[in-house]
Design a protein around this motif. Structure first.
Motif, short mmCIF file in Angstrom:
data_model
loop_
_atom_site.label_atom_id
_atom_site.label_comp_id
_atom_site.label_asym_id
_atom_site.label_seq_id
_atom_site.Cartn_x
_atom_site.Cartn_y
_atom_site.Cartn_z
N ALA A 175 0.84 -1.21 0.00
CA ALA A 175 0.00 0.00 0.00
C ALA A 175 0.87 1.25 0.00
O ALA A 175 2.01 1.23 0.48
N HIS A 176 0.31 2.32 -0.56
CA HIS A 176 1.06 3.58 -0.73
C HIS A 176 0.42 4.72 0.05
O HIS A 176 -0.80 4.78 0.20
N SER A 177 1.28 5.65 0.48
CA SER A 177 0.83 6.86 1.18
C SER A 177 1.38 8.08 0.44
O SER A 177 2.03 7.94 -0.61
N SER A 199 4.84 8.49 -1.13
CA SER A 199 5.14 8.33 -2.57
C SER A 199 3.92 8.80 -3.35
O SER A 199 3.53 9.97 -3.22
N ASP A 200 3.28 7.92 -4.12
CA ASP A 200 2.20 8.41 -4.97
C ASP A 200 0.80 8.04 -4.47
O ASP A 200 -0.17 8.11 -5.23
N GLY A 201 0.69 7.69 -3.20
CA GLY A 201 -0.64 7.53 -2.61
C GLY A 201 -1.22 8.88 -2.25
O GLY A 201 -0.49 9.88 -2.19
N ASP A 237 5.89 2.31 0.17
CA ASP A 237 5.99 3.44 -0.77
C ASP A 237 7.13 3.22 -1.75
O ASP A 237 8.11 2.54 -1.46
N HIS A 238 6.99 3.85 -2.93
CA HIS A 238 8.02 3.70 -3.97
C HIS A 238 9.35 4.27 -3.48
O HIS A 238 9.46 5.46 -3.15
N ASP A 239 10.35 3.41 -3.43
CA ASP A 239 11.75 3.80 -3.26
C ASP A 239 12.05 4.65 -2.02
O ASP A 239 13.06 5.36 -1.99
N ARG A 292 5.51 9.55 -11.70
CA ARG A 292 4.69 9.83 -12.89
C ARG A 292 3.24 10.10 -12.50
O ARG A 292 2.55 10.88 -13.16
N THR A 293 2.77 9.45 -11.43
CA THR A 293 1.38 9.68 -10.99
C THR A 293 1.14 11.15 -10.65
O THR A 293 0.05 11.68 -10.91
N HIS A 294 2.17 11.82 -10.08
CA HIS A 294 2.00 13.24 -9.74
C HIS A 294 1.88 14.08 -11.02
O HIS A 294 1.12 15.04 -11.06
N TYR A 344 -2.94 -0.45 -2.83
CA TYR A 344 -3.85 0.68 -2.64
C TYR A 344 -3.10 2.00 -2.79
O TYR A 344 -2.00 2.17 -2.26
N HIS A 345 -3.71 2.95 -3.53
CA HIS A 345 -3.12 4.29 -3.70
C HIS A 345 -4.02 5.40 -3.17
O HIS A 345 -3.62 6.56 -3.18
N GLY A 346 -5.24 5.07 -2.75
CA GLY A 346 -6.12 6.11 -2.22
C GLY A 346 -7.55 5.94 -2.67
O GLY A 346 -7.83 5.15 -3.57
#
Ligand code: AMP
Ligand code: MN
Ligand code: MN
Ligand code: MN
Length: 285
Positions: free
Chosen positions: A9-11, A14-16, A39-41, A134-136, A249-251
């Motif tokens: 899961a992401h917050s 990163s890109d959550g 989170d990514h990296d 890239r999501t941002h 999950y990203h949000g």
């Protein structure tokens, strides 16, 4: 269908789109007992998430999703149960974040050339954590009216042969697995059905991963279909790899995935968490 384990899961680290605190609170509300923040990296959200997890009485697994270049492909490796103080891991992740920063500026320059001004600054505004992904850029491009949704943004602007695509070198697969091992964690190939690879190539990836000491496949993923879960379960057995399960999950903006909303691991899978707890601590709710 809610599972006690959600290990991807992401917050906003990163890109959550949820803060680490809000993510943990939502996981708790959805019945998750053991949540991995991946989170990514980077691991910048872990401490905050841990405070909320302790408050609510759920278990927080310290993790990350590491970007790897394998041949011409980008592959994601989820790290679980890492010591976030480990210098080897953090040096590796910092290198990837430095590359991300350069890439973000380069994506901005390329979009500028394609007639879209202010994309870097726009993406920065959507990125609340350390990394710009890239999501941002996607959020900015949708907001500025260049695409109607995230799928369209990637297709038009951010994938290979499109104006905002920047290729580059992430970690090598043995490096990523090495950093995770150095930090005492386990490594998992994320969403294995999402790579555009033939079955033969996928088997080569699993073989290479196993050879450098990888632990598991994410057999059940929020981005897999039911039949993809079954196929990945058979690969896990064939390569003697453990099985993991995570929503990615990203949000709340992506209502088709939800924390803990995952099917059971297919029969015959050895769960990655089998030796994490005494059996009675986490029951199937
Ligand atoms: P990055 O690591 O910055 O290159 O961005 C990869 C992230 O972009 C993934 O983790 C997803 O969250 C998102 N992503 C990748 N491909 C797509 C797509 N086709 N549609 C929507 N989101 C995507
Ligand atoms: Mn992502
Ligand atoms: Mn991923
Ligand atoms: Mn992910």
């Amino acid at each position: 269908m809610s599972q006690p384990y959600d290990l991807h899961a992401h917050s906003t680290a990163s890109d959550g789109t949820l803060s680490p605190t809000a993510l943990v609170a939502r996981a708790h509300e959805k019945g998750v007992k053991v949540l991995a923040l991946t989170d990514h990296d980077n691991t910048a959200g872990i401490e905050e998430a841990r405070i909320e997890a302790n408050r609510l009485g759920i278990e927080l697994v310290a993790g990350a999703e590491i970007s790897v270049t394998w041949g011409a492909q980008v592959v994601h490796i989820v790290a679980l149960n890492v010591d976030i103080e480990n210098a080897e891991l953090q040096t590796g992740l910092n290198r990837l974040c430095d590359f991300r920063e350069w890439r973000a500026e380069e994506i901005g320059r390329r979009l500028e050339k394609a007639g879209i001004a202010g994309a870097y600054e726009g993406a920065r505004r959507f990125a609340k954590g350390r990394i710009v992904g890239r999501t941002h850029f996607g959020h900015f491009l949708i907001d500025a009216g260049h695409a109607k949704d995230m799928r369209q943004v990637f297709k038009r602007y951010l994938v290979r042969n499109k104006p905002g695509h920047v290729s580059g070198e992430w970690a090598a697969i043995d490096e990523a697995v090495g950093w995770i091992k150095a930090a005492g964690g386990q490594s998992v190939i994320a969403h294995p059905a999402r790579y555009s690879m033939t079955a033969t190539k996928l088997r080569r990836l699993f073989g290479a991963f196993k050879e450098c000491g990888g632990d598991a496949l994410e057999v059940v993923s929020g981005s897999h279909s039911a039949s993809e879960n079954i196929v990945m379960a058979s690969h896990a057995r064939a390569f003697d790899l453990l099985s993991s399960s995570g929503s990615d999950y990203h949000g709340p903006e992506t209502p088709w995935t939800e924390l803990g909303r995952l099917p059971d691991l297919p029969n015959g899978c050895e769960p990655i968490w089998a030796d994490w707890h005494p059996a009675e601590r986490v029951s199937n709710a």
